[in-house]
Design a protein around this motif. Sequence first.
Motif, PDB file in Angstrom:
ATOM      1  N   TYR A 168      23.410  27.923 -33.086  1.00  0.00           N
ATOM      2  CA  TYR A 168      22.275  27.012 -32.964  1.00  0.00           C
ATOM      3  C   TYR A 168      22.202  26.056 -34.141  1.00  0.00           C
ATOM      4  O   TYR A 168      22.789  26.303 -35.198  1.00  0.00           O
ATOM      5  CB  TYR A 168      20.957  27.793 -32.856  1.00  0.00           C
ATOM      6  N   SER A 169      21.499  24.965 -33.919  1.00  0.00           N
ATOM      7  CA  SER A 169      21.163  23.987 -34.952  1.00  0.00           C
ATOM      8  C   SER A 169      19.749  23.531 -34.649  1.00  0.00           C
ATOM      9  O   SER A 169      19.511  22.842 -33.661  1.00  0.00           O
ATOM     10  CB  SER A 169      22.141  22.806 -34.915  1.00  0.00           C
ATOM     11  N   LEU A 170      18.814  23.934 -35.501  1.00  0.00           N
ATOM     12  CA  LEU A 170      17.406  23.688 -35.236  1.00  0.00           C
ATOM     13  C   LEU A 170      16.823  22.735 -36.265  1.00  0.00           C
ATOM     14  O   LEU A 170      17.158  22.784 -37.441  1.00  0.00           O
ATOM     15  CB  LEU A 170      16.628  25.010 -35.268  1.00  0.00           C
ATOM     16  N   SER A 171      15.934  21.885 -35.811  1.00  0.00           N
ATOM     17  CA  SER A 171      15.211  20.949 -36.668  1.00  0.00           C
ATOM     18  C   SER A 171      13.770  21.420 -36.793  1.00  0.00           C
ATOM     19  O   SER A 171      13.295  22.198 -35.961  1.00  0.00           O
ATOM     20  CB  SER A 171      15.233  19.547 -36.057  1.00  0.00           C
ATOM     21  N   PRO A 172      13.038  20.925 -37.804  1.00  0.00           N
ATOM     22  CA  PRO A 172      11.617  21.276 -37.890  1.00  0.00           C
ATOM     23  C   PRO A 172      10.899  20.915 -36.589  1.00  0.00           C
ATOM     24  O   PRO A 172      11.102  19.843 -36.032  1.00  0.00           O
ATOM     25  CB  PRO A 172      11.109  20.432 -39.056  1.00  0.00           C
ATOM     26  N   GLY A 173      10.089  21.838 -36.086  1.00  0.00           N
ATOM     27  CA  GLY A 173       9.368  21.619 -34.842  1.00  0.00           C
ATOM     28  C   GLY A 173      10.053  22.226 -33.626  1.00  0.00           C
ATOM     29  O   GLY A 173       9.429  22.388 -32.581  1.00  0.00           O
ATOM     30  N   ASP A 174      11.344  22.550 -33.735  1.00  0.00           N
ATOM     31  CA  ASP A 174      12.058  23.163 -32.614  1.00  0.00           C
ATOM     32  C   ASP A 174      11.568  24.586 -32.391  1.00  0.00           C
ATOM     33  O   ASP A 174      11.219  25.297 -33.337  1.00  0.00           O
ATOM     34  CB  ASP A 174      13.568  23.194 -32.868  1.00  0.00           C
TER      35      ASP A 174
END
Length: 76
Positions: A14-20
């Motif tokens: 996974y690659s998650l950004s703030p808010g995901d």
Amino acid sequence: MKIKMLVGLAGNEYSLSPGDERDFPQNEAIRLIDAGYALPVAEEKTERAVSEPAQERRGKRGKNVVSHEDNDSGDK
């Protein structure tokens, strides 16, 4: 457990950004929450109301500005 990321986080899967939001195993989710990287997402089981499409409303037609009556314009 579903969590919402406060910071960016990347891994092999996974690659998650703030808010995901993403589901993690319980122990991993708690670790990320305790570290301040994420917040738990309340899983709401609410029903969503589906509204019916609005009926088409047509306004009154405007006044006819051209007179059909004979007028004394001199075209006799």
